[in-house]
Design a protein around this motif. Sequence first.
Motif, PDB file in Angstrom:
ATOM      1  N   ASP A 139      65.724 -34.849 -43.769  1.00 26.57           N
ATOM      2  CA  ASP A 139      66.470 -33.558 -43.994  1.00 26.57           C
ATOM      3  C   ASP A 139      67.056 -33.704 -45.514  1.00 26.57           C
ATOM      4  OD1 ASP A 139      66.876 -31.031 -43.736  1.00 26.57           O
ATOM      5  OD2 ASP A 139      68.737 -31.280 -42.444  1.00 26.57           O
ATOM      6  N   LYS A 142      62.787 -32.734 -50.460  1.00 26.51           N
ATOM      7  CA  LYS A 142      61.627 -32.464 -50.104  1.00 26.51           C
ATOM      8  C   LYS A 142      60.637 -33.558 -50.892  1.00 26.51           C
ATOM      9  CE  LYS A 142      64.046 -30.140 -47.437  1.00 26.51           C
ATOM     10  NZ  LYS A 142      65.063 -30.669 -46.616  1.00 26.51           N
ATOM     11  N   ASP A 165      62.606 -31.843 -41.159  1.00 25.46           N
ATOM     12  CA  ASP A 165      62.938 -30.675 -41.208  1.00 25.46           C
ATOM     13  C   ASP A 165      62.173 -29.878 -42.372  1.00 25.46           C
ATOM     14  OD1 ASP A 165      64.645 -28.505 -40.211  1.00 25.46           O
ATOM     15  OD2 ASP A 165      65.890 -28.851 -41.897  1.00 25.46           O
ATOM     16  N   ASN A 166      62.369 -28.566 -42.140  1.00 32.43           N
ATOM     17  CA  ASN A 166      61.700 -27.538 -43.173  1.00 32.43           C
ATOM     18  C   ASN A 166      60.473 -27.259 -43.315  1.00 32.43           C
ATOM     19  OD1 ASN A 166      64.667 -28.881 -44.408  1.00 32.43           O
ATOM     20  ND2 ASN A 166      64.627 -26.459 -44.086  1.00 32.43           N
TER      21      ASN A 166
HETATM   22 MG    MG Z   1      66.886 -28.974 -43.739  1.00 35.00          MG
END
Ligand code: MG
Length: 216
Positions: A139, A142, A165-166
């Motif tokens: 997380d 990216k 995540d994401n």
């Molecule tokens: Mg995140």
Amino acid sequence: MSETSTPATAEHFRYLAARTVPEDDFVKALKREARAEGIPDIWIAPEQAGFFQILLKLIAAREVIEVGTLAGYSAIAMARALPDGGRVRTIESNPRHADFAERWIAKSDVAARIQLLRGDARQVLPALPAASADALFLDADKSSYPAYLQEARRLLRRGGLLLVDNAFAFGQLFDANPTEREAPVMRAFNDVMAAATDFHSIIMPLGDGCWVGVKR
Ligand code: MG
Ligand code: DHB
């Protein structure tokens, strides 16, 4: 009905969130203080935290690695699902965020189960021993996810749990002109994850979308 799934709407997500264990006063205070100190207002969803806890309990996780501590919210949530003697090693490169997280982790009920590692995960992860993690949560930045994924392959034991995540790219997965610089990065990463044959994985639509994978 012919569809294989009911398309979930914002109403469905509000409905399930209202039926998930609410945040306790401690994590509410952590969020309030973080906002007051100008820490970015970025959190995994409470129901996402609950799902992580269930997964960690199911695999009887003892050793968890997190990349991207920020304020410590998710590290504390995950540590709460571990047995005594379990450990979350959480990596944070921003000294201000690490200072905040360290203070709140120390005050938490799971201080003994969390170790904060300062520095860039691209340097910190390679120093950790292979197959030493039951679960790993990505997380952080990216653009480094592909590099972190390579490290996850090394660090997770067989059957280990990978959380990323994401996957919904900050809500901009389908935007033709996303304003978030990292939205296209997440789209590309999603395709990398989907093609990875060494993980059995799916995107779980809680929070901003989260990859859940099991290392084969
Ligand atoms: Mg995140
Ligand atoms: C951002 C990063 C995250 O990991 C997240 O869950 C939400 C937003 C961001 O960089 O804006």
